[in-house]
Design a protein around this motif. Structure first.
Motif, PDB file in Angstrom:
ATOM      1  N   ALA A   1     161.642  52.640  94.508  1.00 22.66           N
ATOM      2  CA  ALA A   1     161.961  52.760  96.297  1.00 22.66           C
ATOM      3  C   ALA A   1     160.019  52.463  96.859  1.00 22.66           C
ATOM      4  O   ALA A   1     160.414  51.856  98.429  1.00 22.66           O
TER       5      ALA A   1
ATOM      6  N   GLU B   1     165.479  58.734 100.720  1.00 28.22           N
ATOM      7  CA  GLU B   1     166.522  58.503 101.263  1.00 28.22           C
ATOM      8  C   GLU B   1     166.627  57.120  99.954  1.00 28.22           C
ATOM      9  O   GLU B   1     168.230  57.079  99.273  1.00 28.22           O
ATOM     10  N   ALA B   2     166.237  56.147  99.392  1.00 24.91           N
ATOM     11  CA  ALA B   2     166.321  55.240  98.450  1.00 24.91           C
ATOM     12  C   ALA B   2     166.898  55.561  97.493  1.00 24.91           C
ATOM     13  O   ALA B   2     167.177  55.313  96.258  1.00 24.91           O
TER      14      ALA B   2
ATOM     15  N   THR C   1     175.709  45.695 108.410  1.00 18.15           N
ATOM     16  CA  THR C   1     174.663  46.568 107.783  1.00 18.15           C
ATOM     17  C   THR C   1     173.961  46.807 108.883  1.00 18.15           C
ATOM     18  O   THR C   1     173.501  47.835 109.340  1.00 18.15           O
TER      19      THR C   1
ATOM     20  N   ARG D   1     167.394  58.855  96.828  1.00 17.32           N
ATOM     21  CA  ARG D   1     168.781  59.230  96.545  1.00 17.32           C
ATOM     22  C   ARG D   1     170.020  58.316  95.854  1.00 17.32           C
ATOM     23  O   ARG D   1     171.399  58.648  96.244  1.00 17.32           O
ATOM     24  N   GLN D   2     169.843  57.175  97.038  1.00 13.35           N
ATOM     25  CA  GLN D   2     171.232  55.856  97.233  1.00 13.35           C
ATOM     26  C   GLN D   2     170.453  55.624  95.796  1.00 13.35           C
ATOM     27  O   GLN D   2     171.916  54.885  94.659  1.00 13.35           O
ATOM     28  N   GLY D   3     169.670  56.001  94.767  1.00 10.40           N
ATOM     29  CA  GLY D   3     170.229  54.968  93.752  1.00 10.40           C
ATOM     30  C   GLY D   3     168.461  54.221  93.000  1.00 10.40           C
ATOM     31  O   GLY D   3     168.936  53.846  91.701  1.00 10.40           O
TER      32      GLY D   3
END
Ligand SMILES: NC(=O)c1ccc[n+]([C@@H]2O[C@H](COP(=O)([O-])OP(=O)(O)OC[C@H]3O[C@@H](n4cnc5c(N)ncnc54)[C@H](OP(=O)(O)O)[C@@H]3O)[C@@H](O)[C@H]2O)c1
Length: 288
Positions: free
Chosen positions: A220, A209-210, A255, A212-214
């Motif tokens: 990551a 996911e990290a 957050t 995917r977040q860029g």
């Protein structure tokens, strides 16, 4: 764990009167994925490399395993077992009772036999070896290979206090070594044995996911792994309850609070509990 649970956590705080591991001879019959790290942790605890002998199914395999952990390859299982104080059996569960039957007359009468096999009970091991012989079951997890693992120790009925102390000393560098009952081993597998695998899966999912977040993959990897290690270390070192630590990082409207709500919505807590329950249930099924 109940009040009778003993722990070995800080080898540097070991009493000077503890067992002299340099004088202990260990035979490891079956140094594979688990027997290898068990041999390595015993060397780390103070067993001399020339007194830790490994015998696998062939001379080549024994040599490779011994080289990998820095121990001695025995020429045969008989040589490995001669004068051994401790005999570690690291073969698969379906092999262990036949192996004990085969080696019964070669295992020194005063040696402690440690079985790593899941699902084979102390009663089965004791019945197969011989009445009155010292038998221990050890249930390690793979993080013992970096000294950050957990080992559940189950004491057989003929193990003396001195032998019990010796076994704890041998696992002193594994991470944490705790005395458990055979009934507790199923919960132990959910909370430590299989949990190592669950942790890898969780870390992998968060890393993906990290990315995917860029984030770059190397970044990551290091951020997720270091943060997981740091969070566990904070809890271990402070003794703070995880719910209190969690509340400490959930600022109102922030957050983490938002992310935590998503965790609850997605049923992560229930999913983790289900995974641990399934592992414990399977462990019960595999215990004949
Ligand atoms: N892996 C885990 O995470 C884990 C965790 C807790 C407990 N355990 C327990 O640890 C035990 C071993 O599992 P593992 O994953 O380490 O298996 P593994 O990697 O297959 O290792 C088994 C070892 O036993 C040796 N062996 C087989 N038959 C033998 C014989 N007759 N004489 C001498 N050596 C023999 C094999 O030698 P070769 O290499 O020559 O074939 C191999 O080195 C199992 O009983 C399992 O329940 C494993």
């Amino acid at each position: 764990m109940d009040d009778t649970t003993a722990q070995t956590q800080d080898p540097d705080a070991a009493q000077p009167s503890g067992p002299d591991l340099a004088a202990v001879t260990v035979a490891v019959i079956g140094a594979g994925n688990m027997g290898g790290p068990v041999a390595a942790t015993m060397l780390d605890a103070g067993v001399r490399p020339d007194r830790l002998r490994i015998a696998n199914t062939s001379a080549d395999s024994s040599r490779r395993a011994a080289e990998q952990v820095g121990a001695t390859a025995a020429d045969s299982r008989q040589d490995a077992l001669a004068d051994a104080d401790v005999v570690v059996l690291g073969v698969k569960p379906y092999q262990i009772l036949d192996l004990i039957t085969e080696l019964r007359d070669l295992i020194p009468a005063d040696a402690v036999m440690i079985s790593l096999a899941a699902g084979t009970t102390l009663a089965q091991l004791e019945d197969t070896l011989a009445a009155g012989r010292a038998v221990v079951r050890a249930m390690p997890n793979t993080p013992i290979s970096v000294g950050e693992g957990a080992v559940g120790l189950m004491r057989g009925s003929s193990v003396t206090d001195a032998q019990h102390q010796l076994i704890h000393a041998l696992f002193a560098r594994a991470g944490v070594a705790v005395d458990i009952t055979e009934e507790q081993v199923h919960a132990f597998i959910g909370a430590a044995g299989s949990l190592a695998g669950f942790a890898f899966a969780i870390i992998e999912a968060m890393t993906e996911e990290a990315v995917r977040q860029g984030l770059r993959r190397d970044l990551a990897d290091s951020l997720v792994q270091q943060t997981m290690r740091g969070a566990a270390t904070m809890l271990l070192e402070s003794g703070v309850h995880p719910a209190v630590a969690k509340a400490g990082v959930c600022s109102p409207g922030g957050t983490t609070a938002e992310g935590y709500a998503a965790l609850e919505r997605e049923g992560v807590r229930a999913g983790l509990a289900a995974a641990m329950d399934a592992a414990a249930r399977r462990s019960r099924e595999l215990t004949s």
